[in-house]
Design a protein around this motif. Sequence first.
Motif, PDB file in Angstrom:
ATOM      1  N   HIS A  29       0.838  -1.181   0.000  1.00 26.82           N
ATOM      2  CA  HIS A  29       0.000   0.000   0.000  1.00 26.82           C
ATOM      3  C   HIS A  29       0.876   1.234   0.000  1.00 26.82           C
ATOM      4  O   HIS A  29       1.959   1.244   0.569  1.00 26.82           O
ATOM      5  N   CYS A  72      -3.168   4.865  -4.688  1.00 29.69           N
ATOM      6  CA  CYS A  72      -4.468   4.657  -4.067  1.00 29.69           C
ATOM      7  C   CYS A  72      -5.603   5.156  -4.956  1.00 29.69           C
ATOM      8  O   CYS A  72      -5.705   6.336  -5.245  1.00 29.69           O
ATOM      9  N   TYR A  89      -7.718   0.376 -12.272  1.00 28.15           N
ATOM     10  CA  TYR A  89      -7.090  -0.304 -11.141  1.00 28.15           C
ATOM     11  C   TYR A  89      -7.615  -1.719 -11.035  1.00 28.15           C
ATOM     12  O   TYR A  89      -8.768  -2.005 -11.382  1.00 28.15           O
ATOM     13  N   ASN A 108      -6.864  -2.416  -6.178  1.00 27.23           N
ATOM     14  CA  ASN A 108      -6.172  -1.223  -5.686  1.00 27.23           C
ATOM     15  C   ASN A 108      -4.798  -1.013  -6.313  1.00 27.23           C
ATOM     16  O   ASN A 108      -3.985  -0.252  -5.793  1.00 27.23           O
TER      17      ASN A 108
END
Length: 588
Positions: free
Chosen positions: A75, A102, A146, A149
């Motif tokens: 992330h 993101c 995406y 994510n």
Amino acid sequence: MPPTTPYAGKFNSYGNNNNHPQPHSPYRSGTAPKPAKENVYNGAYSSTENPYDIPQRHSSYRSSSVSSATTKEHHYTSGCAASENPYSSPQPHSPRQHSTSCPGRAYRHTSSSSGGSEQSSRNNSVTAKARLHGHGVTASYGEMCYHDNSLVSASLEALIQHLVPTVDYYPDRSYVFTFLLSSRLFLHPYELMTRVCHLCVEQQRSGDALLDKIRFREVAPKLVQLLTEWTETFPYDFRDERMMRCLKDMTHHVARGDEYSWRAMQQMTQRLIKRLSALGQYEEAVAALNTVAMERPASLKSKQASGQRSDIMSVCDDPFILAQQLTHIELDRLSFIGPEEFIQTFAMKDPLENHKGFFRKRKTSNLEAYVSWFNRLSYLVATEICMPVKKKHRARIIEFFIDVAQECFNIGNFNSLMAIITGMNMSPVARLRKTWSKVNTDKFEILEHQMDPSSNFSNYRTALRGATQRSETAHSSQEKIVIPFFSLLIKDIYFLNEGCASRLPNGHINFEKLWELAKQVSEFLVWRQVVCPFDRERRILQFLVTTPVFSEDELHLASYESEGPENNMEKDSRRSLRSSLLHRENRS
């Protein structure tokens, strides 16, 4: 999301004991590195000529970290923390640590709009489409797509816009690295920088001069941070005069709005100039060394007078010391290879083909120089073996290089290891059967097995993963060293580029491919940052980089003079080589 490659296997040539706590070598275990002392490689060149004195490192990678091998999810961080200094030396996040931008952020429109209307459009006009795809969810945010994510594709305009910082947005550093690295497949860095700077300025325009100044003052620190990451990570882009002019123009623009940001720009430019100056000095020194090395020996005379020529063992008779000095050369030269050079090898041509900028002419020069070093070392090994008149001396040289190769393996210097093996397998050396009969080849066969090209170098790749794992958990500077077989690394990146389409049928950029390219290059950058812990031996280094070596024809002739031709074909070859080389010598 690009797949993360878990580190499997240990630093072991044959054993499969994966429970061993430390990577293990079949040749040396528990050998502590010799304590470092002051640099003794001085006196041969001035500080501006000798590339082996104090190599200038890329400071932006000193603190780069490699993610855990077991990490499954990645992330991004959301921009910079409030307390973070936007002008500190950037620490680019590797795509092995972060693999997505993101998608929860509102899609950033590619068209420039002004003031509040632009911000409002980002928050209100986004139409997100999501659907199940395999075992994950695919979502589209405007022109950016995406999957779970992870950014997988987007239009070029959307990717450029996604790079532009605003008052409340800064692109993730892994995205910055990935796009700056591979964007040159689609447009010139100068064009990208011009468009990013233009968009950043235009997006702050509201029609009110005072408000515009306030808005630009707020976004200036983030713009400076982006340019700092660019100049620190890809400084060679700025060898192009147009890039430097654009940077100068932005410095003047920033100076009108924010003194603190202007000072940061000044400091950034000074660091960039220093880096480019060090690069120029390095390239000049390497060119000078290559000129000395090109002073070829006369093969027919050198064979009889080889006693007058210093051989490798008269300069260094300790395999461990020689392996250390080879590692110095490898790491010094690696440190000057820009990450963009891997992509430049197959990037599009300069849009301004007639532009006489320095950038276009030398966009892969350091990478090419490093490949040339590998070839030189291979020919040096073959020359040293073929030069001696006596068979027992040749056998002793072969055994010495086998020991040096072992030590390179133990250190983690796979490039020198492969160069030595290549030199010993060249046909002029391989045909010396009487000489090889005097050599114990058991250790050499182990090394050959370790670098066996079968199954796409599977044995080597296992050892490389083990060396990388050792580096990540290193307790000493020596254990951090990982020098890959460089030609194979280039081949991997080349086939990754050739095997995957850069654009999808809908015209979008295949960003999954860009993630994978960045993952491989960023791993190299981690290896490149290591500072060699061994003492420098000036005389040995000078011999390795300057002593003349034979050409392929000269090697064959020297080999025939060491052990005569065994058949008519070899006799004809020797006769032809003698005539050809004598003709060349007479002409020169």
